[in-house]
Structures are given as C-alpha cells and as structure tokens.
Design an enzyme around this catalytic site. Structure first.
Site, short mmCIF file in Angstrom:
data_model
loop_
_atom_site.label_atom_id
_atom_site.label_comp_id
_atom_site.label_asym_id
_atom_site.label_seq_id
_atom_site.Cartn_x
_atom_site.Cartn_y
_atom_site.Cartn_z
N TYR A 53 8.33 -3.34 -18.11
CA TYR A 53 7.19 -3.44 -18.23
C TYR A 53 6.50 -2.28 -19.11
O TYR A 53 5.25 -2.32 -19.48
CB TYR A 53 6.40 -3.24 -16.87
N HIS A 102 -9.64 -11.37 -5.45
CA HIS A 102 -8.53 -11.80 -6.28
C HIS A 102 -8.92 -13.10 -6.89
O HIS A 102 -9.77 -13.97 -6.06
CB HIS A 102 -7.46 -12.19 -5.01
N GLU A 162 0.41 -5.91 -1.72
CA GLU A 162 -1.10 -6.25 -1.80
C GLU A 162 -1.22 -6.83 -0.37
O GLU A 162 -2.51 -6.67 0.10
CB GLU A 162 -1.00 -7.62 -2.61
O1 48C Z 1 6.15 -1.56 -13.67
C1 48C Z 1 6.76 -2.50 -13.16
N1 48C Z 1 7.95 -3.10 -13.57
C2 48C Z 1 8.70 -3.95 -12.63
O2 48C Z 1 9.87 -4.20 -12.91
C3 48C Z 1 7.86 -4.79 -11.71
C4 48C Z 1 6.55 -4.31 -11.81
N2 48C Z 1 5.94 -3.30 -12.34
C5 48C Z 1 4.61 -2.68 -11.89
O3 48C Z 1 4.08 -3.38 -10.76
C6 48C Z 1 3.62 -3.07 -12.99
O4 48C Z 1 2.67 -2.24 -13.34
C7 48C Z 1 2.96 -4.61 -12.64
O5 48C Z 1 1.61 -4.78 -13.13
C8 48C Z 1 2.98 -4.33 -11.15
C9 48C Z 1 3.09 -5.70 -10.29
N3 48C Z 1 2.30 -6.57 -10.72
C10 48C Z 1 2.89 -7.79 -11.23
O6 48C Z 1 4.00 -7.60 -11.77
C11 48C Z 1 1.87 -8.74 -11.57
N4 48C Z 1 0.67 -8.27 -12.46
C12 48C Z 1 1.45 -9.57 -10.31
#
Ligand code: 48C
Length: 353
Positions: free
Chosen positions: A127, A234, A304
């Site tokens: 990410y 949401h 959530e």
């Molecule tokens: O930073 C990460 N890495 C991952 O491998 C999985 C989740 N995340 C964090 O968690 C990110 O900040 C993502 O935005 C958050 C979870 N949210 C999501 O994955 C989608 N926006 C639903």
C-alpha cells in the site's frame, strides 16, 4: 396637633447623603474586589474559593470578539438550504453536506484557536504505492491553511516519498509491523493509533483524522469535519434499511448489533475527533477485537464492524456525508453535490497478496 414635620423632597435628601453613599460603596467594593479568587469572576456564592472554570483571559474573549466583516447569504429559518437530505441526527449531531455550512465563517472561528490536525494513514507492505498521490492531493484539498501533521504508519519507512511541504505541514513516519493478513493490518490500526495518541499525538495536535490510504482527495475537506468524535456515512449503505446493514450479527462477537438496532452504517476508512476521544475510541475497539480473538472470532468487517458498534453506543457528535468517502466507480446521485475523497481503483487481489 404636632406641627407637620418638614419632609424635604427626595432629591434634596439624596444629594445630602450622596458623599456618604459614595464613600461607603468604594469601601465595600474595595473589600469585595480584594476577595475575588485569583483569575477572575467567581461562578457562584462559594463556600471557600472554587477553581475558576473559565480560562484566565475570559474577559479578553468577551471583550475582544472581532470577526472580520464578511458578506454571506442570510440563513433563512423557514427556507433551509438542504431539504433533500438529513442534516441533523436525533441526538443533535450535524450531518455535513455541501450547502449546510460556510467554511469562511468556520475558518475564522478556528483561526483564533490556532489548531493543528493529525492525519493518520497506514501504508503497509504494497500500500506504500498510494502514498504519493494521497499526500499530493491532501496538500491541495485537506485542511488548507491549517497546521497538519501527516502521520504515516508503515513497515517500509524508506519508501515514504520525500516531499517538501509548506510551513506548518510535515510528514511524520511511524514504523509498524507488516502483518501477514490484510485484515490484521486493517484491524491493528486501532491499536497503533491508540498507542500513538498517548505517545505522540496528545503533545502535538488537537484533532486526529484517521483515513484509508488507497484514496485521493478531489475537493475541499476542511475544518467543517472537526468535532469531538465523528464518523462518515458509508457510500454503499446510505439508503439501506438497518436490518440489511453488514453489521456483525453473531452475538458471540463484541461487535454484535441486533437487526432492530443501529443508526447508520459508518465507513471504517474515515473517522476522527479530538485526541482524547480518538484515544478512547481506538482503545475500546482494539480491546474488543482482542476479546473476540481470544474467543476465536473475527468480526465480519474487522475494525469497521467494531467502529460501528462503538459509534452506536457512543453517538458521534458530527457525521460526514458520503461526499467525504465515495467510490470512484459509482456515478454521483443527485444529492451528492461534491465528491471530496475518492477511492483509487486497485486490483484487491494483487495489492493485498
Ligand atoms: O496499509 C495497508 N496494507 C495492507 O496490506 C492492507 C491494508 N492496509 C491499510 O488498511 C491501508 O491504509 C488501507 O487503506 C486500509 C484498509 N482499507 C482497504 O484496504 C480498503 N480501502 C477497503
């Protein structure tokens, strides 16, 4: 018959006694003044001096309120700007929609308070690729003119983009473990924000705004969102009956909400409030998730689900409309006058592998 006593008109009597009254007044005022508690006006007849709950420069506030001259439309009692959406909850929490607020007035009010905002974002493992666009678009639209700390939680600090930001805005990198499962990464955010609130945030910022990183700002997100504790509607559930909300429905979980309860379905990707309130919210959610883990259960939508349970029992003092978290692949319905914070399309499987 006794001679009528000569009764002088009141004015003469008063004039004669004025000097005596004046001296007396000065004497008692002086006495009283010396007995006021330090720091200003007592609140009530006190049995012993009480702490003065008003801050020291109370009189300054009262005497020096000076909002600059501003021209804006007069609010109309019988003609509300938004009649197509709910703008106030049954517990008097405003729901923030375009048209329901004037940011210039709010900025003036906040300017006097010289606030600072912490924006927390987790960029763990792959990410990190979202950070550049996230911060670039935040610089354009997030809390413009206010002091902002970007708190970037990551297992790859060397991959956090080096960006030169204007005065009052900085990126603070916080190293965290790169948990294996994406669900674990998501859920551990509560624990990390809770710990950082006690260790850093309480000394550095006034408000915390906690968001997902696979997002981009596409319109103004300003001080209108700030309050003690806020959640965001949401985008997938604003017109859903609550029995169809994807709440956790297993009674064995701490996040359990029965079908006949619930106000709204809040998104896990955008919440916040004062540092103290966020400290309590994240601490509560983390403890609940650990309790579930000890009993071998994981709520259906992880952090959530726990956020929704918390905000059911601790009503938010402000709610952000779906303008503040929208899916880039979904057309705007007529009531959505702004899309301020949009998902970035991604291949979930690839990015989470
Ligand atoms: O930073 C990460 N890495 C991952 O491998 C999985 C989740 N995340 C964090 O968690 C990110 O900040 C993502 O935005 C958050 C979870 N949210 C999501 O994955 C989608 N926006 C639903």
């Amino acid at each position: 018959m006794a001679p009528a006593r000569h009764i002088a008109p009141v004015g003469t009597t008063l004039k004669r006694w004025l000097p005596v009254i004046f001296v007396g007044l000065m004497f008692f005022t002086g006495l009283a003044w010396n007995n006021f508690p330090e720091g200003g006006w007592p609140r009530c007849a006190s049995y012993g001096v009480i702490d003065n709950p008003l801050d020291d420069n109370y009189m300054d506030h009262v005497m020096n309120v000076q909002l600059p001259r501003m021209n804006y439309a007069q609010p109309k009692v019988l003609n509300p700007v938004r009649t197509d959406v709910l703008t106030m909850t049954p517990w008097f929490a405003p729901i923030v929609w375009e048209g329901s607020f004037n940011r210039d007035i709010l900025n003036e009010q906040y300017k006097k308070r010289n606030i600072s905002i912490g924006l927390t974002v987790f960029a763990v493992k792959k990410y990190v690729v979202f950070l550049q666009r996230f911060i670039e678009t935040a610089e354009k639209f997030f809390m413009v003119g206010q002091r902002v700390n970007y708190y970037v939680f990551t297992d790859l600090p060397e991959q956090v983009p080096k960006m030169t930001l204007p005065d009052g805005r900085q990126v603070v990198t916080i190293q965290v473990p790169g948990y294996k499962r994406w669900q674990e990464v998501s859920m551990r955010r509560m624990e990390m924000i809770h710990d950082a609130s006690m260790r850093n945030f309480v000394y550095e910022v006034d408000y915390i705004v906690a968001v997902d990183v696979d997002m981009q700002f596409t319109d103004e997100v300003g001080v209108e969102i700030l309050g003690d504790v806020f959640g965001t509607l949401h985008p997938g559930f604003y017109e859903t009956e609550r029995q169809h909300f994807t709440y956790e429905r297993r009674a064995s979980s701490q996040a359990y909400i029965p079908e006949d309860e619930g106000d709204f379905y809040y998104a896990g990707g955008f919440f916040g409030g004062t540092v103290k309130e966020v400290f309590m919210l994240t601490g509560h959610c983390h403890s609940a998730m650990m309790a579930d883990r000890d009993r071998g259960i994981e709520a259906i939508w992880h952090d959530e689900s726990h956020l929704n349970k918390y905000l059911l029992n601790h009503k938010p003092t402000k709610i952000l409309s779906p303008e503040y978290l929208w899916d880039c692949n979904t057309r705007s319905p007529p009531f959505l006058l702004k899309r301020r914070f949009l998902t970035v399309s991604k291949n979930h499987t690839q990015i989470r592998s």
